[in-house]
Design a protein around this motif. Structure first.
Motif, PDB file in Angstrom:
ATOM      1  N   MET A 188      -0.479  44.891  55.713  1.00  0.00           N
ATOM      2  CA  MET A 188      -2.330  43.677  56.006  1.00  0.00           C
ATOM      3  C   MET A 188      -3.081  45.577  56.490  1.00  0.00           C
ATOM      4  O   MET A 188      -2.257  46.440  57.526  1.00  0.00           O
ATOM      5  CB  MET A 188      -2.715  43.435  57.417  1.00  0.00           C
ATOM      6  N   ASP A 192      -9.239  48.044  55.835  1.00  0.00           N
ATOM      7  CA  ASP A 192      -9.578  46.767  55.484  1.00  0.00           C
ATOM      8  C   ASP A 192      -9.682  45.680  56.428  1.00  0.00           C
ATOM      9  O   ASP A 192      -8.840  44.595  55.939  1.00  0.00           O
ATOM     10  CB  ASP A 192      -9.088  46.310  54.052  1.00  0.00           C
ATOM     11  N   SER A 193      -9.660  45.980  57.300  1.00  0.00           N
ATOM     12  CA  SER A 193      -9.773  44.337  59.405  1.00  0.00           C
ATOM     13  C   SER A 193     -11.137  44.705  59.425  1.00  0.00           C
ATOM     14  O   SER A 193     -11.977  46.166  59.786  1.00  0.00           O
ATOM     15  CB  SER A 193      -8.717  44.509  59.855  1.00  0.00           C
ATOM     16  N   VAL A 197      -8.877  43.260  65.393  1.00  0.00           N
ATOM     17  CA  VAL A 197      -7.947  43.325  64.974  1.00  0.00           C
ATOM     18  C   VAL A 197      -6.653  44.263  65.514  1.00  0.00           C
ATOM     19  O   VAL A 197      -6.726  45.061  65.129  1.00  0.00           O
ATOM     20  CB  VAL A 197      -8.015  42.623  63.492  1.00  0.00           C
ATOM     21  N   VAL A 206      -0.590  40.268  62.972  1.00  0.00           N
ATOM     22  CA  VAL A 206      -2.227  39.945  63.687  1.00  0.00           C
ATOM     23  C   VAL A 206      -2.611  39.496  64.440  1.00  0.00           C
ATOM     24  O   VAL A 206      -1.895  38.561  64.584  1.00  0.00           O
ATOM     25  CB  VAL A 206      -2.725  39.894  62.518  1.00  0.00           C
ATOM     26  N   THR A 208      -6.331  38.581  67.702  1.00  0.00           N
ATOM     27  CA  THR A 208      -7.068  38.947  68.190  1.00  0.00           C
ATOM     28  C   THR A 208      -7.921  38.175  69.715  1.00  0.00           C
ATOM     29  O   THR A 208      -6.524  37.030  69.437  1.00  0.00           O
ATOM     30  CB  THR A 208      -7.885  38.797  67.134  1.00  0.00           C
ATOM     31  N   ARG A 213     -11.447  36.685  62.646  1.00  0.00           N
ATOM     32  CA  ARG A 213     -12.228  38.083  61.938  1.00  0.00           C
ATOM     33  C   ARG A 213     -11.093  37.695  61.434  1.00  0.00           C
ATOM     34  O   ARG A 213      -9.808  37.009  61.300  1.00  0.00           O
ATOM     35  CB  ARG A 213     -10.942  39.008  63.522  1.00  0.00           C
ATOM     36  N   SER A 215      -8.529  39.432  58.263  1.00  0.00           N
ATOM     37  CA  SER A 215      -7.557  41.056  57.526  1.00  0.00           C
ATOM     38  C   SER A 215      -7.184  40.924  56.254  1.00  0.00           C
ATOM     39  O   SER A 215      -6.939  39.694  55.982  1.00  0.00           O
ATOM     40  CB  SER A 215      -6.906  41.671  58.758  1.00  0.00           C
ATOM     41  N   ARG A 216      -7.470  41.311  55.219  1.00  0.00           N
ATOM     42  CA  ARG A 216      -7.479  41.651  53.925  1.00  0.00           C
ATOM     43  C   ARG A 216      -5.234  42.291  53.513  1.00  0.00           C
ATOM     44  O   ARG A 216      -5.301  44.157  54.755  1.00  0.00           O
ATOM     45  CB  ARG A 216      -8.534  41.771  52.494  1.00  0.00           C
ATOM     46  N   LEU A 263     -15.381  39.678  55.859  1.00  0.00           N
ATOM     47  CA  LEU A 263     -14.027  39.722  57.041  1.00  0.00           C
ATOM     48  C   LEU A 263     -14.712  39.916  58.695  1.00  0.00           C
ATOM     49  O   LEU A 263     -13.814  39.018  58.942  1.00  0.00           O
ATOM     50  CB  LEU A 263     -13.568  41.802  57.389  1.00  0.00           C
TER      51      LEU A 263
END
Length: 581
Positions: A188, A192-193, A197, A206, A208, A213, A215-216, A263
């Motif tokens: 992850m 890009d999140s 996170v 991952v 939060t 939220r 995440s990619r 996101l």
């Protein structure tokens, strides 16, 4: 920022007082030439006589002017094309339409004047700084430590960032090329999140403590058949509450998302992502939850959710988005093609807290998909029943991919296929944010980052552990993918398969970790292509763009590479990026 690549600029149509526009000869003027013609030397300029046009002649002239067809401006023609009124957006292209050769500005990436790289720019790129945030107990009693990943840039405000490094073997690109940081694997992406996170050091866990939220992952799939899975480590509990209420440590959603997906929202929020919800195992797309798992099924702590995606070949995909798709011929998607994707990467090195990144313009949402996502879509003024998305839709953004699907597994059991005919993502179905300067008019380019990304969303303590392979807890039945020796959840069900472990009439199922390795190769190849392209543009030789003499080079080394004054006409320094946490 000034570009070394000159692009022809369209002169604006003059607007203003009529006196600034060249006028035709008026009726008061005689048609005799003011200067005698060499073919008729005896002709002399006749005296100018004011002629009064008859009233009926003046009226005829007015009528003729009213009947003249006014040409649409360039912007108006563009708008008509976007609305489906132009031949350029038809599913079947007009054979009479002449092919327009791309300009040099459409074939080459943008190049900028930069200051010389610092010596530290040649050092390996560094990942984020990890600060311990909290620990939790996993479903099997294991301790999971989460960290706040700081000192890195976030993908937001219409920009996308990747790590880069200065390399002396790339002088025509100003010494910078793309690179990777630890853990050097599919995970992850920290950049890009959404904010707030938290990850483990490997980017596999991952969570939060805020609202939803997303995440990619750091890897996208563009064609073929791929698989990844994730385990819910904090979520809905298996034991009901005191009064039968469902107790939960948090909630999760998992699925696939494009670059345009927000996101700050859960997977499945808009047209650009497809998600599975832990509550009742519902499928969610465009914020519309629908029942998918059998009644009574939910996704709870310890469950492993597998996600399979199949996409057609990029060759067929490009036919669809360019309006050349013919289902009678192309549906089988078995036409061989040696055509390579035309990747154009407009990017520039920037600094952020002692890190070097490539800054690229990201892809933005389109009005057509926003209208489709709207809870109360407004019908087109020209039609009471708008055409639904399909491979031959007049608008590229509303075209879909035949033979595409997303399949879901739970603890190794095939739960079905919640989505088929996924939205196309190759430009012009995706567009970059409109910019000025070197980026003007280049909003429909493929920079290699478009595709479907593994994505997870977590909510108020919900947590997942992702697994991109090659060994899986629960490989799909008959896939031939290797299984972890100890999955901690259960054993894979026995299934019938062929001798090679495959299923008839299907592409081999591949782990997403294999796609990460392909991306590394592609980045290397694209960097070399860009370097060779700029080298050829410079006449087949390396140009010293810094005009360094031996004394200048010695001074540059002594100052740690900060001699910006050595580059006439260049930037004083690479842009320093500032982002709010």
């Amino acid at each position: 920022m000034a570009s070394d690549v000159g692009s022809p600029r369209r002169e604006q149509t003059p607007s203003g007082a009529a006196t600034t526009v060249p006028q035709k000869r008026t009726l008061e003027d005689d048609h005799s030439p003011a200067v005698p013609s060499p073919l008729n030397p005896d002709n002399k300029a006749a005296p100018r006589v004011q002629i009064q046009a008859p009233e009926d002649t003046q009226q005829a002239a007015v009528l003729n002017r009213e009947k003249r067809t006014k040409k649409d401006s360039f912007k108006k023609r563009e708008a008509k094309a976007a609305a489906g009124g132009s031949d350029s957006s038809r599913a079947t292209p007009d054979p009479k339409q002449q092919h327009k050769e791309p300009s040099i500005n459409e074939l080459l990436p943008a190049r900028y004047k930069l200051a010389p790289p610092k010596l530290t720019d040649f050092e390996p790129a560094r990942g984020p700084i990890f600060t311990s945030h909290h620990e939790v107990q996993g479903p099997e009693g294991e301790t999971i430590e989460f960290f706040d990943a700081t000192e890195h840039v976030f993908n937001k405000r219409a920009f996308h960032y990747t790590h880069c490094i200065a390399d002396p073997t790339f002088p025509s690109m100003f010494y910078y090329r793309q690179t990777e940081t630890e853990p050097y694997a599919a995970h992850m992406a920290f950049e890009d999140s959404a904010s707030h996170v938290y990850f483990d050091r490997q980017g596999r866990h991952v969570t939060t403590d805020k609202g939803f939220r997303m995440s990619r992952a750091n890897v996208a799939v563009r064609e073929g058949r791929w698989y990844w899975e994730c385990k819910v480590t904090r979520g809905t509990l298996r034991e009901p509450g005191s009064e039968g209420d469902t107790k939960a440590h948090g909630h999760v959603r998992v699925g696939w998302a494009r670059r345009e997906a927000s996101l700050d929202a859960p997977v499945g929020f808009d047209c650009y992502s497809y998600g599975i919800r832990d509550v009742a195992g519902q499928k969610v797309h465009m914020s519309r939850p629908k029942d998918f798992f059998p009644p009574g099924e939910e996704i709870k702590e310890g469950d492993v959710i597998g996600l399979e995606i199949q996409l057609p070949s990029e060759h067929l995909h490009r036919k669809i988005v360019t309006g050349h798709y013919n289902p009678a011929v192309d549906l089988a998607d078995d036409e061989p093609s040696l055509e390579a994707p035309n990747i154009i990467r407009d990017r520039i090195p920037i600094r952020f807290k002692q890190h070097i990144y490539f800054e690229k313009i990201d892809y933005h949402t389109t009005k057509e998909l926003e209208d489709l996502f709207s809870p109360a879509p407004v019908a087109s003024a020209s039609s009471n029943s708008p055409e639904p998305p399909n491979p031959n839709h007049p608008l590229p953004s509303l075209r879909t991919l035949p033979n595409s699907y997303i399949k879901i597994y739970k603890n190794g059991k095939d739960m079905g296929t919640p989505w088929t005919d996924l939205f196309a993502f190759l430009p012009p179905a995706s567009k970059q944010s409109t910019q000025s300067g070197a980026h003007a008019g280049r909003e429909a380019l493929d920079d290699g980052t478009v595709g479907y990304y593994p994505a997870v969303s977590v909510f108020r303590g919900g947590a997942v552990e992702v697994n991109f392979g090659p060994d899986f807890w629960f490989p799909p039945p008959g896939s031939g993918l290797p299984q972890k020796q100890q999955n901690g959840v259960g054993d894979e069900d026995d299934v019938d398969m062929l001798d090679d472990g495959s299923v008839p009439n299907q592409e081999p199922l591949r782990p997403v970790s294999g796609r990460y390795e392909e991306q590394i190769v592609e980045d290397i190849v694209y960097d070399i292509i860009d370097e060779v392209g700029f080298w050829a543009q410079d006449g087949g030789k390396v140009i010293d763009r810094f005009n360094l003499t031996a004394k200048d080079a010695e001074k540059l080394l002594a100052t740690g590479g900060g001699g910006a004054q050595l580059l006439p006409g260049g930037r004083d320094e690479i842009k320093e990026l500032v982002q709010d946490d």
